[in-house]
Every structure is written in C-alpha cells, then in structure tokens.
Design a protein around this motif. Structure first.
Motif, PDB file in Angstrom:
ATOM      1  N   VAL A 114      16.267  32.171  -7.072  1.00  8.23           N
ATOM      2  CA  VAL A 114      15.765  33.322  -6.322  1.00  8.23           C
ATOM      3  C   VAL A 114      14.949  34.222  -7.236  1.00  8.23           C
ATOM      4  O   VAL A 114      13.874  34.727  -6.859  1.00  8.23           O
ATOM      5  CB  VAL A 114      16.930  34.107  -5.686  1.00  8.23           C
ATOM      6  CG1 VAL A 114      16.418  35.412  -5.080  1.00  8.23           C
ATOM      7  CG2 VAL A 114      17.620  33.265  -4.626  1.00  8.23           C
ATOM      8  N   SER A 115      15.430  34.420  -8.463  1.00  6.14           N
ATOM      9  CA  SER A 115      14.729  35.272  -9.419  1.00  6.14           C
ATOM     10  C   SER A 115      13.346  34.719  -9.734  1.00  6.14           C
ATOM     11  O   SER A 115      12.354  35.459  -9.771  1.00  6.14           O
ATOM     12  CB  SER A 115      15.556  35.392 -10.707  1.00  6.14           C
ATOM     13  OG  SER A 115      14.857  36.129 -11.689  1.00  6.14           O
ATOM     14  N   THR A 117      11.449  32.657  -7.904  1.00  5.10           N
ATOM     15  CA  THR A 117      10.539  32.631  -6.767  1.00  5.10           C
ATOM     16  C   THR A 117      10.018  34.020  -6.411  1.00  5.10           C
ATOM     17  O   THR A 117       8.917  34.159  -5.886  1.00  5.10           O
ATOM     18  CB  THR A 117      11.228  32.028  -5.526  1.00  5.10           C
ATOM     19  OG1 THR A 117      12.435  32.752  -5.245  1.00  5.10           O
ATOM     20  CG2 THR A 117      11.562  30.562  -5.740  1.00  5.10           C
ATOM     21  N   ARG A 118      10.794  35.048  -6.697  1.00  6.35           N
ATOM     22  CA  ARG A 118      10.392  36.405  -6.333  1.00  6.35           C
ATOM     23  C   ARG A 118       9.327  36.972  -7.271  1.00  6.35           C
ATOM     24  O   ARG A 118       8.421  37.665  -6.844  1.00  6.35           O
ATOM     25  CB  ARG A 118      11.606  37.335  -6.327  1.00  6.35           C
ATOM     26  CG  ARG A 118      12.571  37.064  -5.196  1.00  6.35           C
ATOM     27  CD  ARG A 118      13.689  38.069  -5.194  1.00  6.35           C
ATOM     28  NE  ARG A 118      13.185  39.427  -4.999  1.00  6.35           N
ATOM     29  CZ  ARG A 118      13.939  40.512  -5.137  1.00  6.35           C
ATOM     30  NH1 ARG A 118      15.204  40.398  -5.513  1.00  6.35           N
ATOM     31  NH2 ARG A 118      13.426  41.705  -4.929  1.00  6.35           N
ATOM     32  N   LYS A 119       9.456  36.676  -8.563  1.00  7.25           N
ATOM     33  CA  LYS A 119       8.516  37.253  -9.527  1.00  7.25           C
ATOM     34  C   LYS A 119       8.492  36.402 -10.783  1.00  7.25           C
ATOM     35  O   LYS A 119       9.532  35.962 -11.257  1.00  7.25           O
ATOM     36  CB  LYS A 119       8.925  38.686  -9.863  1.00  7.25           C
ATOM     37  CG  LYS A 119       7.915  39.456 -10.693  1.00  7.25           C
ATOM     38  CD  LYS A 119       8.408  40.870 -10.983  1.00  7.25           C
ATOM     39  CE  LYS A 119       8.438  41.716  -9.736  1.00  7.25           C
ATOM     40  NZ  LYS A 119       8.778  43.137 -10.049  1.00  7.25           N
ATOM     41  N   THR A 241       7.251  29.526  -9.336  1.00  4.41           N
ATOM     42  CA  THR A 241       7.535  29.311  -7.920  1.00  4.41           C
ATOM     43  C   THR A 241       8.152  27.935  -7.680  1.00  4.41           C
ATOM     44  O   THR A 241       9.167  27.807  -6.984  1.00  4.41           O
ATOM     45  CB  THR A 241       6.247  29.449  -7.086  1.00  4.41           C
ATOM     46  OG1 THR A 241       5.699  30.755  -7.274  1.00  4.41           O
ATOM     47  CG2 THR A 241       6.539  29.234  -5.614  1.00  4.41           C
TER      48      THR A 241
END
Length: 261
Positions: A114-115, A117-119, A241
C-alpha cells in the motif's frame, strides 16, 4: 520434488530482483510463496527468506560498492544494534504460533505494498522533509540510530524482513545520506542483519532445509545481479507502483490463507 525446486528457485529470483531494484527484503516474495504454495512452516519460510536476503544483498551491495555508493561508517551503530536485536527477535518468533506468524508476515507485506502504490520513495522522502522537523533527532544521531537499529533488528528476527527499506529511511532522514548512497549502505547492512537472523532461526529450527536454502540463494543471486544492473533503466514511479501492487496481492493472499474459514 522438481516442481518444488522450481517454485523455490523462482521465488528466490523474484526476491533477488526486489532487493536489487529497491533494497527490499526477500520476505516479501519468498515467505508468502513458500507458505501458501508449498505449505512450508512460516518459521522455516522466514529463515529461508533471511538466507536469501544474505545472497541477494551481497550481490546488490557489490554493485553499489563498484559505483562508489556505500558509506558504512555512519551506519555502524544501526548495524550493531540491528544484529543484536535480530538474534533476540528470532528466538522470540520461535514461540509464536505458526498461523499467527504467517498472518503477521502477510500484514507486513500488505502494508508495504500500500505504501509503495500510494507514493514513490523519492516523493515520500521529499514530503517528509518538508513537513517534519527532525532537528532534535539529528542532534542525537547516535541514540536515534541505536533505537532505529533495535527496531529494525527486531523486525528482521520476528518477521524475516532484512530491513533494507527501513534502514534506507533511517540513513536518509537521520543521517542525511543521499538516496543512492543510502540504498547501497542499507543493502550492505542488511547482509549482516539477515545473516544474524537467519543463523539464529536455524539454531532453533530442528532440521535445516539445506536444499531449499541453496536453491533460493542461487535464485536470489541471479535476480539481484540482473536487477541491480538494469535498475537505472526503470522509472522509479513505475517501479514503485508495480512492486506495490505485487506486494498488495501477495500480502492479501497470505492474510486470507490464514483466516479461520
């Protein structure tokens, strides 16, 4: 036996690629594959991932060393406390229920995904530097580094994560390394944290799976060698990503496998 060997080999190659490209631990690939596909005990799978980390990190560190992107002196405190904590963490994880350990590993992988993919890493570092005042921490770098090393080592021993990304963040935020130097130094430190955690795991483990260790290690070497050579050809945003989505899938799958239904 042949199919199992191929699965372990490809897991090692994937782990080596992740380590060579972004300095992440082999736990994000090796552990979930061995647990969910081959039915390995989570404790054994984590031990194998740590040994794979040693091989993959060694190859990656050699590449960064040749390019002058390793500065170990500032990271010695982190390395020392992380190694000690990794040994303690490995002993503690031996008393954890296998289902719980497998599920916790999945949660760690999922959160990492999650980390990513977010930034992207560079964006996250720049944003953190702009919004956070770390002057007090930087005034006590040795203490902060020791505490960070202890946390990283514990994570290494319990969850099998060699700590590469966490070490990278500490080197960048606290010791103010340039990103390339931080990545190279973090991978070098990860050799020792993963080695101490892996040895401690298999001191507790009654039977050492030498064949799986060797096959996964060879895969890690191949993956890390190829990934480290071609890392500069890949867009950092694109890489974050793709890796992030993979982590989310692997982590979610492991967590679902461990749910009681």
């Amino acid at each position: 036996m042949l199919l199992e060997s191929l699965v372990v080999l490809f897991a090692g190659i994937g782990a080596g690629a992740v380590t060579g490209l972004i300095g992440a631990s082999a736990v994000v690939v090796v552990t979930p594959v061995l647990i969910t596909v081959l039915g390995y005990n989570p404790y054994t799978a984590i031990g194998i991932s740590l040994v794979t980390d040693v091989f993959a990190s060694s190859v990656s560190a050699a590449t960064y060393w040749r390019n002058g992107n390793i500065r170990i002196r500032g990271g010695l405190t982190i390395a020392f406390t992380a190694v000690v904590a990794a040994v303690i963490g490995s002993w503690l994880s031996g008393d954890v229920d296998p289902t719980t350990l497998g599920g916790l590993s999945g949660v760690v992988i999922l959160l990492m995904g999650v980390s990513f993919t977010r930034k992207s890493l560079n964006e996250r570092l720049e944003s953190f530097r702009e919004t956070t005042d770390l002057s007090a921490v930087r005034e006590h770098k040795t203490v902060a580094s020791a505490l960070a090393g202890g946390f990283i080592g514990t994570m290494t021993g319990v969850f099998g994560a060699g700590g590469g990304v966490m070490i990278l963040i500490i080197l960048t935020f606290i010791l103010e390394y340039e990103v390339h130097t931080a990545v190279g130094t973090s991978v070098l430190i990860m050799i020792f944290t993963a080695l101490s955690g892996g040895v401690s795991h298999f001191i507790v483990e009654p039977a050492v799976p030498f064949a799986a260790l060797g096959i996964s290690g060879i895969g890690g070497i191949v993956g890390a060698f190829l990934a480290a050579r071609y890392a500069n050809l890949v867009s950092e945003e694109r890489l974050s990503t793709v890796i992030g989505m993979t982590f989310v899938g692997l982590g979610g799958f492991v967590v679902l496998q461990r749910l009681p239904f």
